[in-house]
Motif scaffolding. Structure first.
Motif, PDB file in Angstrom:
ATOM      1  N   GLU B 105     -14.839  39.701  47.891  1.00  0.00           N
ATOM      2  CA  GLU B 105     -14.924  41.169  47.932  1.00  0.00           C
ATOM      3  C   GLU B 105     -15.824  41.681  49.049  1.00  0.00           C
ATOM      4  OE1 GLU B 105     -15.666  42.936  44.043  1.00  0.00           O
ATOM      5  OE2 GLU B 105     -14.521  41.299  43.173  1.00  0.00           O
ATOM      6  N   GLN B 106     -16.597  40.807  49.643  1.00  0.00           N
ATOM      7  CA  GLN B 106     -17.506  41.201  50.725  1.00  0.00           C
ATOM      8  C   GLN B 106     -16.685  41.556  51.978  1.00  0.00           C
ATOM      9  OE1 GLN B 106     -20.593  41.568  50.173  1.00  0.00           O
ATOM     10  NE2 GLN B 106     -21.393  41.847  52.230  1.00  0.00           N
ATOM     11  N   PRO B 107     -16.964  42.732  52.648  1.00  0.00           N
ATOM     12  CA  PRO B 107     -16.133  43.109  53.807  1.00  0.00           C
ATOM     13  C   PRO B 107     -16.243  42.119  54.970  1.00  0.00           C
ATOM     14  CG  PRO B 107     -17.690  44.876  53.249  1.00  0.00           C
ATOM     15  CD  PRO B 107     -17.956  43.754  52.310  1.00  0.00           C
ATOM     16  N   THR B 108     -17.474  41.737  55.359  1.00  0.00           N
ATOM     17  CA  THR B 108     -17.607  40.789  56.477  1.00  0.00           C
ATOM     18  C   THR B 108     -18.551  39.646  56.105  1.00  0.00           C
ATOM     19  OG1 THR B 108     -19.330  42.203  57.361  1.00  0.00           O
ATOM     20  CG2 THR B 108     -17.186  42.304  58.454  1.00  0.00           C
ATOM     21  N   ALA B 114     -26.011  25.890  63.929  1.00  0.00           N
ATOM     22  CA  ALA B 114     -27.446  25.604  63.925  1.00  0.00           C
ATOM     23  C   ALA B 114     -28.084  25.957  65.272  1.00  0.00           C
ATOM     24  CB  ALA B 114     -27.682  24.141  63.595  1.00  0.00           C
ATOM     25  N   ASP B 115     -27.365  25.727  66.394  1.00  0.00           N
ATOM     26  CA  ASP B 115     -27.934  26.028  67.720  1.00  0.00           C
ATOM     27  C   ASP B 115     -27.648  27.466  68.153  1.00  0.00           C
ATOM     28  OD1 ASP B 115     -25.255  25.851  68.085  1.00  0.00           O
ATOM     29  OD2 ASP B 115     -25.304  24.305  69.650  1.00  0.00           O
ATOM     30  N   GLN B 116     -27.063  28.272  67.301  1.00  0.00           N
ATOM     31  CA  GLN B 116     -26.729  29.687  67.552  1.00  0.00           C
ATOM     32  C   GLN B 116     -25.702  29.904  68.658  1.00  0.00           C
ATOM     33  OE1 GLN B 116     -29.845  32.568  67.750  1.00  0.00           O
ATOM     34  NE2 GLN B 116     -30.414  32.207  65.642  1.00  0.00           N
ATOM     35  N   LYS B 117     -25.092  28.843  69.187  1.00  0.00           N
ATOM     36  CA  LYS B 117     -24.169  29.025  70.315  1.00  0.00           C
ATOM     37  C   LYS B 117     -22.818  29.580  69.869  1.00  0.00           C
ATOM     38  CE  LYS B 117     -26.670  27.389  73.732  1.00  0.00           C
ATOM     39  NZ  LYS B 117     -27.419  28.416  74.477  1.00  0.00           N
ATOM     40  N   THR B 118     -22.395  29.203  68.675  1.00  0.00           N
ATOM     41  CA  THR B 118     -21.106  29.726  68.203  1.00  0.00           C
ATOM     42  C   THR B 118     -21.317  30.548  66.943  1.00  0.00           C
ATOM     43  OG1 THR B 118     -20.747  27.702  66.970  1.00  0.00           O
ATOM     44  CG2 THR B 118     -19.685  27.836  69.118  1.00  0.00           C
ATOM     45  N   VAL B 119     -20.657  31.693  66.928  1.00  0.00           N
ATOM     46  CA  VAL B 119     -20.727  32.574  65.767  1.00  0.00           C
ATOM     47  C   VAL B 119     -19.300  32.853  65.326  1.00  0.00           C
ATOM     48  CG1 VAL B 119     -21.352  34.879  64.966  1.00  0.00           C
ATOM     49  CG2 VAL B 119     -22.899  33.620  66.451  1.00  0.00           C
ATOM     50  N   ARG B 120     -19.058  32.734  64.021  1.00  0.00           N
ATOM     51  CA  ARG B 120     -17.730  33.038  63.487  1.00  0.00           C
ATOM     52  C   ARG B 120     -17.858  34.190  62.517  1.00  0.00           C
ATOM     53  NH1 ARG B 120     -16.169  27.320  61.230  1.00  0.00           N
ATOM     54  NH2 ARG B 120     -18.423  27.176  61.003  1.00  0.00           N
ATOM     55  N   CYS B 121     -16.851  35.044  62.534  1.00  0.00           N
ATOM     56  CA  CYS B 121     -16.892  36.220  61.660  1.00  0.00           C
ATOM     57  C   CYS B 121     -15.602  36.289  60.868  1.00  0.00           C
ATOM     58  CB  CYS B 121     -17.052  37.480  62.512  1.00  0.00           C
ATOM     59  SG  CYS B 121     -16.861  38.988  61.556  1.00  0.00           S
ATOM     60  N   MET B 122     -15.738  36.511  59.573  1.00  0.00           N
ATOM     61  CA  MET B 122     -14.562  36.741  58.744  1.00  0.00           C
ATOM     62  C   MET B 122     -14.595  38.183  58.293  1.00  0.00           C
ATOM     63  SD  MET B 122     -13.532  33.685  56.281  1.00  0.00           S
ATOM     64  CE  MET B 122     -15.086  33.496  55.482  1.00  0.00           C
ATOM     65  N   ALA B 123     -13.546  38.925  58.631  1.00  0.00           N
ATOM     66  CA  ALA B 123     -13.490  40.331  58.232  1.00  0.00           C
ATOM     67  C   ALA B 123     -12.143  40.590  57.574  1.00  0.00           C
ATOM     68  CB  ALA B 123     -13.672  41.220  59.462  1.00  0.00           C
ATOM     69  N   PRO B 126      -9.682  41.905  61.035  1.00  0.00           N
ATOM     70  CA  PRO B 126     -10.387  41.692  62.300  1.00  0.00           C
ATOM     71  C   PRO B 126      -9.631  42.244  63.506  1.00  0.00           C
ATOM     72  CG  PRO B 126      -9.423  39.646  61.498  1.00  0.00           C
ATOM     73  CD  PRO B 126      -9.222  40.658  60.435  1.00  0.00           C
ATOM     74  N   ASP B 127      -8.310  42.449  63.398  1.00  0.00           N
ATOM     75  CA  ASP B 127      -7.548  42.958  64.538  1.00  0.00           C
ATOM     76  C   ASP B 127      -7.847  44.432  64.801  1.00  0.00           C
ATOM     77  OD1 ASP B 127      -6.456  40.520  64.818  1.00  0.00           O
ATOM     78  OD2 ASP B 127      -4.682  40.978  63.579  1.00  0.00           O
ATOM     79  N   GLN B 128      -8.163  45.183  63.730  1.00  0.00           N
ATOM     80  CA  GLN B 128      -8.391  46.613  63.909  1.00  0.00           C
ATOM     81  C   GLN B 128      -9.851  46.927  64.217  1.00  0.00           C
ATOM     82  OE1 GLN B 128      -6.710  48.448  60.429  1.00  0.00           O
ATOM     83  NE2 GLN B 128      -4.697  47.544  60.885  1.00  0.00           N
ATOM     84  N   GLU B 129     -10.750  46.210  63.552  1.00  0.00           N
ATOM     85  CA  GLU B 129     -12.160  46.529  63.751  1.00  0.00           C
ATOM     86  C   GLU B 129     -12.947  45.248  63.972  1.00  0.00           C
ATOM     87  OE1 GLU B 129     -14.070  48.117  60.361  1.00  0.00           O
ATOM     88  OE2 GLU B 129     -15.904  48.581  61.461  1.00  0.00           O
TER      89      GLU B 129
END
Lengths: 493, 178
Positions: B105-108, B114-123, B126-129
């Motif tokens: 139920e969480q929007p994002t 661990a090294d902060q180089k890659t960030v992944r986002c689940m929304a 994601p195509d619209q916003e």
């Protein structure tokens, strides 16, 4: 006292040991009367033949035949007279081998549990490898097989071969049981600097082994009963085809995860099937085909569910493949057609299956008993291709039930017990497939329900090569059940 | 003699089948426990018993149409987490034990290596916003990927997962092993 699985397993092993001991005592007690009745049988046969000889004095051909028969039975009587002396020695030896095997396995199991606890980082603690059921099943089957063979065998050499095969089988059982552990230790210590990783070696070596064994059999094989399966190794006859099955299991298991390896191993399976057909070993070809189907099924069943209903397409493909294979076999191999055509008409045709059916009827629920087994002895291939039916005829249907339940335990393992690693699941599923096919064809072939193809019964039939390879397969299954042992090429993420 | 032997044998054979079943269950539970040392620790300053995130651990081979499920409740009082926010699952996959996060139920949901180089986002869409990278995860030269909210993302040891204001760290359990 709490009834833990471990404790129950110990009690089960004790009960199994009691059963094995009872079986051994039963066999030992009945051997002397069995020998006596068989001597009487031989004597009466010789008398009858001599009467026949007098009446057929004119026909030279018939005379020669009768003379040969008389010589055969006289030799057999000699063997029977000589065998009482060797029994106690070989029996004691066999019991020692079996007990030593069981004790060794028990100690090994216990050591593994300690090993798991002291290994530290990579082995989550408290593991106990639950192997009671499969171990007891293998031991019971071996004991039943040994008793049955003792009742049938005549020569000292047979006994020594049997004892040797059991010993070598237990040894290979132990080696296979330990092999993943050895392999992981070796790959830790010896960094293979060459071109191949240890996982690749585990794939290429079996493939090479299969080709060498097939090549040797086709080139130097000796033809016995129309099938070119045997190779003489310093006086001992070996059947390399049996070892091909074990190597095939290792090959299929280590091909997991790489598509080209899977395709290559399936191609090797195809070549092996053709080679078996060239050797005129239809039973071997059937087993390799069963393994190929299992491999296809496992490859397509990615979710590790092993449920036919979730894979209707797969079921249809498998059925189509089976049917087309049948059509090809029946079109191009006339002897296969002849075998299939014979199913269901054993009583009209007569011969070994008819004799076996008669023996089963005479034996009834309680079996003929070792004393009356001289009738069984005269049936061709009763010690190998008809082992399950023969055991039923001698010991009765109760023993058949025991034997089948023991097989069921070994066959059900990959369905019931979880192995985290896919390679191991592949291996134990393949072993199950081989065992299931061998048991089905051996039991039902002898009583004229399936085509009689000369497939031996695992752990029960005479034949050292098969016994060794089946012990190795049991070792593979036990190795896969160990929760701490990892296959090669596996990383924890 | 024959009947005694056969009776003992039949009893042993029935015991064998029972034993196989019981051994199978014991061994399967051992394997289930083996997944237990991969745990999710919650990095929240004032944690109280307030189950917001529903988590479940799915492990072991699927046997007879049934997964063996273990539910872990995670305690936090972060009110920006919505309902059953997400689901962590541990599954055997391709010879590995892999931990996944799935958005409920969480929007994002943000996942940072661990090294902060890659960030992944689940929304959700994601195509619209495309939401901006949160401050806690921001660093220069990093690669941001957006994923469809219906997917489940594989996580690695050391990954940090941000939902609402609560950060989860994927870590191996250091203690509590027998």
């Amino acid at each position: 006292m709490k009834w833990t699985t471990k404790r129950r397993g110990f009690i089960l092993q004790m009960a199994a040991a009691v059963f094995i001991l009872l079986l051994m005592i039963f066999t030992l007690v009945h051997l002397a009367p069995a020998t006596k009745s068989r001597l009487e049988d031989c004597g009466s046969r010789i008398e009858r033949l001599e009467e026949k000889r007098v009446s057929a004095a004119d026909d030279l051909n018939e005379l020669a035949e009768i003379d040969a028969d008389i010589q055969f039975y006289t030799e057999r009587m000699g063997m029977l007279r000589g065998r009482d002396k060797i029994y106690s020695v070989s029996m004691a030896f066999l019991i020692c081998v079996l007990v030593a095997g069981a004790v060794m396995q028990y100690i090994k199991t216990a050591t593994f549990a300690d090993q798991a606890e002291s290994d530290g980082e990579d082995t989550p603690g408290g593991y106990y490898p639950y192997l009671g059921a499969p171990l007891a099943a293998v031991c019971i089957l071996l004991a039943v097989g040994v008793s049955y063979q003792m009742i049938l065998s005549l020569e000292l050499m047979d006994f020594l071969m049997l004892a040797g095969a059991v010993a070598v089988g237990l040894l290979s059982f132990w080696i296979y049981r330990q092999s993943p552990y050895f392999a992981s230790k070796i790959s830790e210590r010896v960094k293979l600097q060459g071109r191949f990783s240890s996982g690749e070696l585990l794939f290429f070596l079996p493939a090479a082994g299969i080709f060498i064994l097939l090549f040797v059999t086709l080139l130097f094989g000796k033809e016995i009963n129309g099938a070119r399966l045997w190779v003489s190794l310093g006086g001992v006859m070996v059947q390399p085809g049996e070892f091909v099955k074990v190597l095939m299991i290792v090959l299929f298991a280590s091909s997991y995860g790489k598509m080209w390896r899977a395709i290559f191993s399936i191609a090797v399976g195809g070549v092996t099937t053709v080679a078996f057909l060239l050797m005129r070993d239809m039973g071997g070809a059937i087993i390799i085909i069963a393994m190929l189907f299992t491999m296809l099924f496992l490859l397509l069943d990615n979710k590790m569910t092993f449920s036919l209903f979730e894979h209707r397409k797969l079921l249809v493909i498998t059925l189509l493949l089976t049917v087309s294979l049948f059509v090809v076999a029946l079109t191009f191999f006339p002897y296969a057609r002849a075998r299939l055509g014979n199913v269901g008409s054993a009583m009209e045709r007569g011969g070994q299956q008819a004799e076996m059916l008669k023996a089963l009827i005479c034996g009834g629920l309680g079996g003929l008993g070792p004393e009356n087994s001289s009738y069984i002895l005269n049936i061709y291939a009763v010690e190998s291709d008809m082992a399950i039916a023969g055991i039923t005829a001698v010991f009765g249907f109760g023993m058949l039930l025991i034997v089948l339940l023991c097989y069921a335990v070994l066959i059900l393992i990959p369905l019931r017990k979880a192995s985290v690693y896919r390679q191991f699941y592949f291996a134990s599923a393949q072993v199950s497939a081989v065992l299931a096919v061998q048991v089905l064809f051996n039991a039902l072939g002898a009583v004229d329900v399936l085509p009689f193809t000369g497939i031996v019964a695992p752990f029960l039939s005479k034949g050292g090569s098969a016994l060794v390879s089946f012990c190795a397969m049991a070792g593979i299954v036990l190795a896969t059940l160990h929760p701490v042992i990892k296959p090669l090429e596996v990383e924890d993420r | 003699m024959n009947y005694i032997m056969i009776t003992v044998g039949l009893v042993v054979a029935v015991l064998l089948i029972v034993q196989l079943r019981s051994e199978a269950e014991s061994q399967n539970s051992q394997i289930r426990n083996a997944f237990g040392h991969l745990v999710i620790t919650v990095k929240a300053k004032e944690a109280v018993i307030y189950p917001v995130v529903s988590t479940s651990i799915t492990c072991g081979r699927k046997i007879a149409q049934r997964y063996d499920q273990v539910d872990l409740l995670i305690a936090t009082e972060d009110e920006s987490l919505k309902g059953a926010a997400a689901e962590f699952t541990i599954e055997p996959e391709e010879n590995r034990r892999c931990i996944y996060v799935r958005r409920l139920e969480q929007p994002t949901i943000w996942v940072c290596s661990a090294d902060q180089k890659t960030v992944r986002c689940m929304a959700a869409e994601p195509d619209q916003e495309r939401p901006p990278v949160p401050e806690a995860f921001y660093c220069s030269e990093q690669q941001v990927t957006y994923f469809d909210g219906k997917k489940k993302l594989p996580l690695h040891i050391g990954d940090r997962v941000l939902m609402g204001n609560t950060e989860f760290v994927i870590d191996r359990e250091k203690e509590g092993r027998r």
